[in-house]
Design an enzyme around this catalytic site. Structure first.
Site, PDB file in Angstrom:
ATOM      1  N   LYS A  56       0.839  -1.203   0.000  1.00 48.50           N
ATOM      2  CA  LYS A  56       0.000   0.000   0.000  1.00 48.50           C
ATOM      3  C   LYS A  56       0.873   1.252   0.000  1.00 48.50           C
ATOM      4  CE  LYS A  56      -3.812  -2.427   2.157  1.00 48.50           C
ATOM      5  NZ  LYS A  56      -4.437  -2.897   3.389  1.00 48.50           N
ATOM      6  N   GLN A 100      -4.655  -1.388   9.650  1.00 45.88           N
ATOM      7  CA  GLN A 100      -4.644  -2.730   9.058  1.00 45.88           C
ATOM      8  C   GLN A 100      -5.278  -3.743  10.015  1.00 45.88           C
ATOM      9  OE1 GLN A 100      -3.407  -3.515   5.862  1.00 45.88           O
ATOM     10  NE2 GLN A 100      -4.235  -5.549   6.240  1.00 45.88           N
ATOM     11  N   ASP A 123     -11.153   2.960   4.465  1.00 46.69           N
ATOM     12  CA  ASP A 123     -11.591   1.554   4.431  1.00 46.69           C
ATOM     13  C   ASP A 123     -13.125   1.469   4.443  1.00 46.69           C
ATOM     14  OD1 ASP A 123     -10.269  -0.760   4.068  1.00 46.69           O
ATOM     15  OD2 ASP A 123      -9.793  -1.154   6.163  1.00 46.69           O
TER      16      ASP A 123
END
Ligand code: NDP
Length: 302
Positions: A56, A100, A123
Protein backbone atom coordinates in the site's frame (compact mmCIF):
# COMPACT_ATOMS: atom_id res chain seq x y z
CA UNK A 1 -13.96 -30.46 -21.37
CA UNK A 2 -15.48 -27.33 -22.96
CA UNK A 3 -14.48 -23.89 -21.77
CA UNK A 4 -16.90 -21.39 -23.21
CA UNK A 5 -16.45 -18.76 -20.50
CA UNK A 6 -13.92 -15.95 -20.18
CA UNK A 7 -11.53 -14.73 -17.51
CA UNK A 8 -11.77 -10.99 -16.80
CA UNK A 9 -8.44 -9.25 -17.36
CA UNK A 10 -8.20 -7.52 -13.98
CA UNK A 11 -4.54 -6.59 -14.52
CA UNK A 12 -5.36 -4.42 -17.54
CA UNK A 13 -8.32 -2.88 -15.69
CA UNK A 14 -6.17 -2.05 -12.66
CA UNK A 15 -3.42 -0.57 -14.87
CA UNK A 16 -6.03 1.82 -16.31
CA UNK A 17 -7.28 2.75 -12.82
CA UNK A 18 -3.74 3.37 -11.65
CA UNK A 19 -3.20 5.83 -14.50
CA UNK A 20 -6.49 7.54 -13.63
CA UNK A 21 -5.49 7.86 -9.95
CA UNK A 22 -2.03 9.20 -10.84
CA UNK A 23 -3.68 11.80 -13.14
CA UNK A 24 -6.08 12.86 -10.36
CA UNK A 25 -3.21 13.16 -7.85
CA UNK A 26 -1.21 15.28 -10.29
CA UNK A 27 -4.24 17.53 -10.91
CA UNK A 28 -4.85 17.95 -7.17
CA UNK A 29 -1.23 18.96 -6.68
CA UNK A 30 -0.86 21.36 -9.58
CA UNK A 31 -4.33 22.93 -9.68
CA UNK A 32 -5.25 22.91 -6.00
CA UNK A 33 -1.92 22.59 -4.14
CA UNK A 34 -3.27 19.52 -2.35
CA UNK A 35 -1.12 16.39 -2.03
CA UNK A 36 -3.36 13.48 -0.98
CA UNK A 37 -1.87 11.84 2.11
CA UNK A 38 -2.42 8.24 3.23
CA UNK A 39 -1.49 6.94 6.69
CA UNK A 40 -1.42 3.18 7.23
CA UNK A 41 -1.19 1.83 10.77
CA UNK A 42 0.15 -1.68 11.37
CA UNK A 43 0.07 -3.14 14.87
CA UNK A 44 2.15 -6.28 15.46
CA UNK A 45 4.28 -8.30 13.05
CA UNK A 46 1.81 -10.51 11.17
CA UNK A 47 3.72 -11.48 7.99
CA UNK A 48 0.78 -11.21 5.55
CA UNK A 49 -0.35 -7.84 6.99
CA UNK A 50 3.22 -6.58 6.75
CA UNK A 51 3.32 -7.39 3.01
CA UNK A 52 -0.06 -5.73 2.41
CA UNK A 53 1.05 -2.60 4.27
CA UNK A 54 4.31 -2.37 2.34
CA UNK A 55 2.43 -2.75 -0.98
CA UNK A 56 0.00 0.00 0.00
CA UNK A 57 2.80 2.41 0.94
CA UNK A 58 4.73 1.70 -2.26
CA UNK A 59 1.69 2.17 -4.50
CA UNK A 60 0.73 5.41 -2.73
CA UNK A 61 4.19 6.81 -3.45
CA UNK A 62 4.15 5.48 -7.02
CA UNK A 63 0.96 7.43 -7.82
CA UNK A 64 2.45 10.59 -6.30
CA UNK A 65 0.81 10.65 -2.86
CA UNK A 66 2.24 11.50 0.51
CA UNK A 67 2.47 8.19 2.36
CA UNK A 68 3.28 7.39 5.99
CA UNK A 69 3.32 4.01 7.70
CA UNK A 70 3.13 3.68 11.48
CA UNK A 71 4.40 0.33 12.74
CA UNK A 72 3.49 -0.31 16.37
CA UNK A 73 4.45 -3.26 18.59
CA UNK A 74 1.92 -6.05 19.19
CA UNK A 75 1.59 -5.05 22.85
CA UNK A 76 0.41 -1.51 22.00
CA UNK A 77 -2.43 -0.49 24.31
CA UNK A 78 -5.92 0.40 23.12
CA UNK A 79 -5.43 3.96 24.40
CA UNK A 80 -2.08 4.46 22.60
CA UNK A 81 -3.56 3.21 19.32
CA UNK A 82 -6.63 5.44 19.74
CA UNK A 83 -4.31 8.39 20.50
CA UNK A 84 -2.40 7.79 17.25
CA UNK A 85 -5.68 7.70 15.30
CA UNK A 86 -6.75 10.99 16.90
CA UNK A 87 -3.38 12.52 16.02
CA UNK A 88 -3.86 11.42 12.38
CA UNK A 89 -7.41 12.81 12.41
CA UNK A 90 -5.94 16.20 13.27
CA UNK A 91 -3.02 15.99 10.81
CA UNK A 92 -3.84 18.24 7.82
CA UNK A 93 -1.33 16.42 5.58
CA UNK A 94 -3.29 13.16 5.99
CA UNK A 95 -6.57 12.57 4.11
CA UNK A 96 -6.88 8.79 4.47
CA UNK A 97 -6.34 6.61 7.54
CA UNK A 98 -6.24 2.83 7.31
CA UNK A 99 -5.72 0.66 10.38
CA UNK A 100 -4.64 -2.73 9.06
CA UNK A 101 -6.94 -5.52 10.29
CA UNK A 102 -6.97 -7.90 12.02
CA UNK A 103 -5.53 -6.26 15.13
CA UNK A 104 -3.61 -8.38 17.65
CA UNK A 105 -5.68 -10.13 20.29
CA UNK A 106 -6.68 -7.82 23.12
CA UNK A 107 -7.31 -4.77 20.92
CA UNK A 108 -10.88 -3.81 20.08
CA UNK A 109 -11.04 -3.08 16.32
CA UNK A 110 -14.59 -1.66 16.42
CA UNK A 111 -13.59 0.93 19.01
CA UNK A 112 -10.55 1.95 16.96
CA UNK A 113 -12.58 2.25 13.74
CA UNK A 114 -15.07 4.42 15.64
CA UNK A 115 -12.18 6.83 16.46
CA UNK A 116 -11.34 7.44 12.79
CA UNK A 117 -12.69 10.68 11.33
CA UNK A 118 -15.41 9.36 8.92
CA UNK A 119 -14.11 11.75 6.24
CA UNK A 120 -10.69 10.04 6.44
CA UNK A 121 -12.05 6.49 6.78
CA UNK A 122 -10.67 5.14 3.48
CA UNK A 123 -11.59 1.55 4.43
CA UNK A 124 -15.25 2.65 4.62
CA UNK A 125 -15.79 0.77 7.87
CA UNK A 126 -17.00 3.58 10.16
CA UNK A 127 -20.72 3.32 10.95
CA UNK A 128 -21.20 6.82 9.56
CA UNK A 129 -19.96 5.64 6.16
CA UNK A 130 -22.01 2.42 6.37
CA UNK A 131 -25.04 4.61 7.13
CA UNK A 132 -24.27 7.05 4.31
CA UNK A 133 -24.04 4.12 1.88
CA UNK A 134 -27.36 2.59 2.92
CA UNK A 135 -29.04 6.03 2.83
CA UNK A 136 -27.67 6.73 -0.67
CA UNK A 137 -25.54 9.66 0.53
CA UNK A 138 -22.00 10.39 -0.66
CA UNK A 139 -19.28 8.87 1.51
CA UNK A 140 -16.34 6.52 1.54
CA UNK A 141 -17.09 2.93 0.51
CA UNK A 142 -15.00 -0.07 1.50
CA UNK A 143 -12.28 -0.60 -1.15
CA UNK A 144 -13.03 -4.17 -2.30
CA UNK A 145 -16.75 -3.69 -2.97
CA UNK A 146 -16.11 -0.29 -4.56
CA UNK A 147 -13.55 -1.93 -6.86
CA UNK A 148 -15.85 -4.86 -7.70
CA UNK A 149 -18.63 -2.44 -8.57
CA UNK A 150 -16.44 -0.42 -10.92
CA UNK A 151 -15.29 -3.65 -12.57
CA UNK A 152 -18.90 -4.82 -12.99
CA UNK A 153 -19.91 -1.53 -14.59
CA UNK A 154 -16.96 -1.87 -16.96
CA UNK A 155 -17.89 -5.46 -17.88
CA UNK A 156 -21.69 -5.29 -17.92
CA UNK A 157 -22.54 -1.63 -18.47
CA UNK A 158 -26.12 -1.01 -17.31
CA UNK A 159 -26.86 -3.26 -14.34
CA UNK A 160 -30.48 -2.21 -14.01
CA UNK A 161 -32.90 -5.10 -13.49
CA UNK A 162 -30.17 -7.77 -13.26
CA UNK A 163 -30.54 -10.35 -10.54
CA UNK A 164 -27.43 -10.09 -8.35
CA UNK A 165 -26.65 -12.69 -5.70
CA UNK A 166 -24.15 -11.68 -3.01
CA UNK A 167 -22.86 -14.71 -1.11
CA UNK A 168 -21.48 -13.47 2.23
CA UNK A 169 -22.72 -10.69 4.52
CA UNK A 170 -19.63 -9.27 6.23
CA UNK A 171 -19.45 -5.56 7.07
CA UNK A 172 -16.26 -5.36 4.99
CA UNK A 173 -17.56 -6.97 1.83
CA UNK A 174 -21.00 -8.58 1.59
CA UNK A 175 -23.16 -5.82 3.07
CA UNK A 176 -21.59 -2.83 1.24
CA UNK A 177 -21.49 -4.78 -2.04
CA UNK A 178 -25.19 -5.62 -1.72
CA UNK A 179 -25.93 -1.93 -1.09
CA UNK A 180 -23.95 -0.87 -4.16
CA UNK A 181 -25.73 -3.44 -6.32
CA UNK A 182 -29.07 -2.21 -5.01
CA UNK A 183 -28.10 1.40 -5.75
CA UNK A 184 -27.31 0.26 -9.31
CA UNK A 185 -30.94 -0.99 -9.60
CA UNK A 186 -30.14 -4.70 -9.40
CA UNK A 187 -32.57 -7.08 -7.74
CA UNK A 188 -30.36 -8.25 -4.88
CA UNK A 189 -30.34 -11.48 -2.92
CA UNK A 190 -27.96 -11.74 0.03
CA UNK A 191 -26.99 -15.34 0.86
CA UNK A 192 -25.00 -16.59 3.84
CA UNK A 193 -24.19 -19.68 5.89
CA UNK A 194 -27.85 -20.26 6.82
CA UNK A 195 -29.21 -19.91 3.27
CA UNK A 196 -31.18 -22.98 2.17
CA UNK A 197 -30.21 -24.62 -1.13
CA UNK A 198 -27.42 -22.16 -1.89
CA UNK A 199 -26.63 -23.75 -5.30
CA UNK A 200 -30.20 -23.06 -6.45
CA UNK A 201 -30.03 -19.46 -5.19
CA UNK A 202 -26.73 -18.90 -7.01
CA UNK A 203 -28.11 -20.42 -10.23
CA UNK A 204 -30.61 -17.54 -10.39
CA UNK A 205 -27.85 -14.94 -10.58
CA UNK A 206 -27.01 -12.86 -13.62
CA UNK A 207 -24.30 -11.42 -11.40
CA UNK A 208 -22.80 -13.65 -8.72
CA UNK A 209 -20.43 -12.13 -6.15
CA UNK A 210 -18.85 -14.56 -3.71
CA UNK A 211 -17.02 -13.50 -0.51
CA UNK A 212 -17.09 -16.45 1.84
CA UNK A 213 -13.57 -17.74 2.49
CA UNK A 214 -14.21 -21.37 1.42
CA UNK A 215 -11.88 -22.74 -1.26
CA UNK A 216 -13.61 -23.45 -4.61
CA UNK A 217 -17.03 -23.79 -2.98
CA UNK A 218 -19.01 -22.57 -6.01
CA UNK A 219 -19.19 -25.35 -8.60
CA UNK A 220 -20.25 -25.56 -12.23
CA UNK A 221 -23.90 -26.40 -11.55
CA UNK A 222 -24.23 -23.34 -9.24
CA UNK A 223 -23.64 -20.96 -12.14
CA UNK A 224 -26.19 -19.77 -14.70
CA UNK A 225 -24.71 -19.92 -18.22
CA UNK A 226 -23.47 -16.48 -19.20
CA UNK A 227 -23.39 -15.13 -15.63
CA UNK A 228 -20.75 -12.64 -14.54
CA UNK A 229 -18.97 -14.05 -11.49
CA UNK A 230 -16.85 -11.94 -9.14
CA UNK A 231 -14.72 -14.15 -6.91
CA UNK A 232 -13.58 -12.19 -3.86
CA UNK A 233 -12.25 -15.16 -1.86
CA UNK A 234 -8.56 -15.64 -1.26
CA UNK A 235 -7.74 -19.07 0.17
CA UNK A 236 -4.44 -20.85 0.55
CA UNK A 237 -4.58 -24.59 -0.22
CA UNK A 238 -1.88 -27.30 -0.61
CA UNK A 239 0.02 -27.34 -3.93
CA UNK A 240 -1.41 -29.65 -6.66
CA UNK A 241 1.98 -31.35 -6.89
CA UNK A 242 2.01 -33.97 -4.08
CA UNK A 243 5.79 -33.64 -3.59
CA UNK A 244 5.52 -29.85 -3.19
CA UNK A 245 2.44 -30.25 -1.01
CA UNK A 246 4.42 -32.57 1.25
CA UNK A 247 7.05 -29.81 1.50
CA UNK A 248 4.32 -27.44 2.69
CA UNK A 249 4.05 -25.53 -0.64
CA UNK A 250 0.69 -23.87 -1.22
CA UNK A 251 -1.28 -22.10 -3.94
CA UNK A 252 -4.04 -19.48 -3.89
CA UNK A 253 -7.60 -20.26 -4.96
CA UNK A 254 -10.85 -18.33 -4.77
CA UNK A 255 -14.26 -19.23 -3.41
CA UNK A 256 -15.28 -20.22 -6.96
CA UNK A 257 -13.97 -23.24 -8.86
CA UNK A 258 -12.42 -21.24 -11.70
CA UNK A 259 -12.28 -24.09 -14.26
CA UNK A 260 -15.90 -24.96 -13.48
CA UNK A 261 -16.96 -21.33 -13.93
CA UNK A 262 -15.33 -21.22 -17.38
CA UNK A 263 -17.01 -24.50 -18.28
CA UNK A 264 -20.33 -23.04 -17.19
CA UNK A 265 -19.81 -20.23 -19.69
CA UNK A 266 -19.30 -17.53 -17.05
CA UNK A 267 -17.29 -14.34 -17.30
CA UNK A 268 -15.22 -14.68 -14.14
CA UNK A 269 -12.44 -12.98 -12.18
CA UNK A 270 -9.37 -15.18 -11.61
CA UNK A 271 -7.59 -15.84 -8.30
CA UNK A 272 -4.82 -14.82 -7.95
CA UNK A 273 -4.64 -11.75 -10.17
CA UNK A 274 -8.28 -10.76 -9.74
CA UNK A 275 -10.19 -8.79 -7.12
CA UNK A 276 -7.15 -8.64 -4.81
CA UNK A 277 -5.49 -6.24 -7.28
CA UNK A 278 -8.52 -3.96 -7.23
CA UNK A 279 -8.54 -3.51 -3.48
CA UNK A 280 -5.20 -1.74 -3.22
CA UNK A 281 -5.79 0.62 -6.13
CA UNK A 282 -9.18 1.51 -4.65
CA UNK A 283 -7.49 2.50 -1.44
CA UNK A 284 -5.66 5.13 -3.49
CA UNK A 285 -8.89 6.14 -5.23
CA UNK A 286 -10.58 6.54 -1.84
CA UNK A 287 -7.70 8.68 -0.59
CA UNK A 288 -8.16 11.00 -3.58
CA UNK A 289 -11.90 11.06 -2.88
CA UNK A 290 -11.28 11.87 0.81
CA UNK A 291 -8.85 14.68 -0.12
CA UNK A 292 -11.51 16.15 -2.45
CA UNK A 293 -14.23 15.91 0.21
CA UNK A 294 -12.02 17.48 2.88
CA UNK A 295 -11.00 20.38 0.59
CA UNK A 296 -14.49 20.84 -0.92
CA UNK A 297 -13.34 19.92 -4.43
CA UNK A 298 -15.31 18.15 -7.17
CA UNK A 299 -13.52 14.86 -7.86
CA UNK A 300 -15.10 14.48 -11.29
CA UNK A 301 -13.48 17.78 -12.42
CA UNK A 302 -9.92 16.52 -11.85
P1 NDP B 1 -16.10 -13.10 6.73
O1 NDP B 1 -15.55 -14.35 7.34
O2 NDP B 1 -16.21 -11.88 7.53
O3 NDP B 1 -17.54 -13.42 6.12
C1 NDP B 1 -17.80 -14.60 5.43
C2 NDP B 1 -19.24 -14.66 5.01
O4 NDP B 1 -19.43 -15.88 4.30
C3 NDP B 1 -20.21 -14.66 6.19
O5 NDP B 1 -21.30 -13.79 5.91
C4 NDP B 1 -20.67 -16.11 6.26
O6 NDP B 1 -22.02 -16.27 6.65
C5 NDP B 1 -20.56 -16.56 4.82
N1 NDP B 1 -20.35 -18.00 4.74
C6 NDP B 1 -19.46 -18.77 5.41
N2 NDP B 1 -19.59 -20.05 5.06
C7 NDP B 1 -20.60 -20.11 4.18
C8 NDP B 1 -21.19 -21.16 3.47
N3 NDP B 1 -20.80 -22.43 3.59
N4 NDP B 1 -22.20 -20.87 2.64
C9 NDP B 1 -22.64 -19.59 2.48
N5 NDP B 1 -22.10 -18.54 3.13
C10 NDP B 1 -21.09 -18.81 3.97
O7 NDP B 1 -15.20 -12.87 5.43
P2 NDP B 1 -14.95 -11.57 4.50
O8 NDP B 1 -16.22 -11.10 3.91
O9 NDP B 1 -14.07 -10.59 5.19
O10 NDP B 1 -14.05 -12.26 3.37
C11 NDP B 1 -14.54 -13.33 2.58
C12 NDP B 1 -13.43 -13.82 1.66
O11 NDP B 1 -13.02 -12.74 0.84
C13 NDP B 1 -12.17 -14.30 2.37
O12 NDP B 1 -11.61 -15.37 1.60
C14 NDP B 1 -11.24 -13.10 2.32
O13 NDP B 1 -9.89 -13.49 2.33
C15 NDP B 1 -11.63 -12.53 0.98
N6 NDP B 1 -11.38 -11.10 0.88
C16 NDP B 1 -10.64 -10.69 -0.19
C17 NDP B 1 -10.40 -9.36 -0.39
C18 NDP B 1 -9.65 -8.98 -1.60
O14 NDP B 1 -9.00 -7.95 -1.61
N7 NDP B 1 -9.72 -9.78 -2.67
C19 NDP B 1 -10.85 -8.33 0.55
C20 NDP B 1 -11.72 -8.85 1.58
C21 NDP B 1 -11.94 -10.18 1.74
P3 NDP B 1 -22.56 -15.93 8.14
O15 NDP B 1 -22.66 -14.44 8.19
O16 NDP B 1 -23.88 -16.62 8.18
O17 NDP B 1 -21.55 -16.50 9.08
Amino acid sequence: MTTSGRAIDCKAFVARLRDEVATSVAALKTRHAVTPGLAVVLVGDDAASSVYVRNKGELAEAVGMHSVTHRLPADTSQEDLAALVRQLNADRSIHGILVQLPLPRGLNADAIIAEIDPNKDVDGLHVVNAGRLSAGLPGLVSCTPAGCMKLLRDEVGDLSGKHAVMVGRSNLMGKPMAQLLLAADCTVTIAHSRTRDLPAVCREADILVVAVGRPEMVKRDWIKPGAVVIDVGINRVPSRDPVKAAQGKTRLVGDVDFADALEAGATVTPVPGGVGLLTVIFLMQNTVKAACMIHGLDESSL
